[in-house]
Write a protein that holds these residues in place. Structure first.
Motif, PDB file in Angstrom:
ATOM      1  N   TYR A 118       0.810  -1.203   0.000  1.00 16.17           N
ATOM      2  CA  TYR A 118       0.000   0.000   0.000  1.00 16.17           C
ATOM      3  C   TYR A 118       0.853   1.267   0.000  1.00 16.17           C
ATOM      4  O   TYR A 118       2.020   1.259   0.407  1.00 16.17           O
ATOM      5  N   ARG A 173      -5.382   6.035   0.789  1.00 16.30           N
ATOM      6  CA  ARG A 173      -4.664   4.749   0.747  1.00 16.30           C
ATOM      7  C   ARG A 173      -4.875   4.087  -0.617  1.00 16.30           C
ATOM      8  O   ARG A 173      -6.011   3.816  -1.028  1.00 16.30           O
ATOM      9  N   THR A 193      -2.886   1.302  -3.764  1.00 17.66           N
ATOM     10  CA  THR A 193      -1.803   0.374  -4.052  1.00 17.66           C
ATOM     11  C   THR A 193      -0.728   1.150  -4.807  1.00 17.66           C
ATOM     12  O   THR A 193      -0.913   2.324  -5.154  1.00 17.66           O
ATOM     13  N   PRO A 228      -7.386  -0.238  -2.779  1.00 14.57           N
ATOM     14  CA  PRO A 228      -7.471  -1.531  -2.076  1.00 14.57           C
ATOM     15  C   PRO A 228      -8.912  -1.886  -1.737  1.00 14.57           C
ATOM     16  O   PRO A 228      -9.709  -1.024  -1.343  1.00 14.57           O
TER      17      PRO A 228
END
Length: 390
Positions: free
Chosen positions: A179, A208, A210, A216
């Protein structure tokens, strides 16, 4: 983990019961929610030696190490430079996109990818002019073998919506396994700052992703209609510091207004209150939002400052100087220098101000030998090396 929600004032020891860092009177008349949430006991002063590694940089903003001892350094006007192990600086690396360098904008953070040795991927954040205004953006590209250019550039994140204010962009990059966290600001104005509370925007958020910019599947708002799926946490002001803690957890630090700089442990889906609650006040002395420091439903900061330290880049120390082991070291823009926090069980137990005469420290990064590289953010900026224990 719901670790710091405290809707009511908790009785704490009087703030004058122990020696504190000298910092002057607070702007706002708030009491902390728990012991040592602010003005923690003063730590014993550290002996350090500071030397100049390189100078002649224009508002350096971010720095990251490369595997062979070289470093990459950003300059806010839009230049990326290689800082070689011998202290010399390369010509600007070509291939980066144009930046919006007005006001607080420009080329911001930089990070070498975790697999740089194989992929040669580097990542950076920057202010980008778009139709309708300006945004924080993140991109990545391949650094050439001779480190003279970046190719295969692709944008992996673009803040939404555009703002007319070239202020409060954030932003830092932190890798966590597969991440990548990107921190943002809320563009400062009274109207824009309200968007830090809105889930259909990425103002005042921790994002957040990838490594390639996809979302994600376990992000907290992926399944919520109308919410931006990349959001990790919300209710932030202007996050210009972020780092991974000793146990692998994400820590962030954000600028408050007049008072109210915050150190946080952002949890997925949690709301950190800005601009509804704040431990500071507006620059004109008026209250922020509700006029309260805390309210039900908002996470408490782990620590706050009033008056401010104007926090920038930060790192947890994991080097050869045992007295700093596990401590958080933060660059201060005002009054300057480095702020050291001793932390135990996710609570601050002591604070030190180190070399406030060094000027505006924009980023802090630990070198392999246990020293710290510091960026001095000014028109004739520099890279300094701070060695503890000397």
């Amino acid at each position: 983990m719901k670790h710091l929600i405290l809707p009511a004032v908790v009785a704490v020891a009087p703030l004058a019961a122990f020696a504190q860092v000298e910092q002057g009177p607070a702007n706002a008349d708030f009491q902390p929610a728990f012991e040592n949430q602010t003005r923690a006991p003063a730590l014993e002063s550290s002996a350090v030696t500071v030397t100049t590694v390189a100078d002649g940089l224009v508002h350096p903003w971010g720095i990251t190490p490369l595997p062979d001892g070289d470093w990459l350094v950003t300059e806010r006007p839009g230049r990326l430079r290689v800082l070689r192990a011998d202290g010399s600086l390369s010509d600007p690396v070509s291939g980066l996109p144009e930046v919006d360098a007005r006001d607080q904008g420009g080329l911001l953070d930089v990070a070498a990818g975790p697999d740089f040795a194989e992929s040669r991927l580097i990542y950076w954040t920057y202010a980008k002019r778009v139709s309708g205004g300006t945004v924080t953006a993140a991109a990545r590209g391949v650094l050439s073998e001779d480190r003279s250019e970046v190719t295969e550039v692709e944008e992996i994140f673009t803040q939404t919506p555009p703002s007319s204010n070239a202020m409060h962009y954030g932003s830092r990059l932190v890798f966590d396994g597969p991440y990548l966290y990107v921190t943002t600001g809320e563009h400062f104005s009274v109207s824009d700052r309200q968007l830090a509370q809105e889930l259909d925007t990425t103002y005042g958020k921790v994002v957040r992703l990838t490594h390639d910019g996809s979302v994600p599947a376990d992000n907290p708002f992926v399944e919520q209609e109308g919410a931006r799926p990349e959001i990790w946490s919300l209710g932030h002001r202007n996050i210009q510091g972020a780092a991974t803690g000793p146990s692998g957890e994400l820590w962030t630090i954000e600028h408050g207004p007049a008072g109210g700089d915050e150190l946080n442990l952002p949890e997925p889906g949690e709301n950190y209150g800005w601009p509804v609650v704040s431990y500071g006040q507006r620059y004109n002395g008026e209250p922020v939002g509700s006029g309260e420091a805390r309210a039900e439903g908002f996470e408490e900061p782990v620590y706050y400052w009033d008056p401010v330290i104007a926090p920038a880049g930060m790192t947890f120390y994991d080097g050869s100087f045992e007295e700093w082991q596990g401590d958080l070291l933060i660059g201060s823009l005002t009054p300057g220098g480095v702020v050291r926090l001793e932390i135990e069980d996710n609570r601050v137990t002591g604070e030190e101000r180190i070399r406030q005469d060094l000027g505006r420290i924009r980023d802090v990064h630990m070198a392999p030998d246990g020293s710290l590289l510091l960026l001095v953010d000014q028109e004739d900026g520099s890279v300094l090396r701070m060695t503890p224990g000397i």
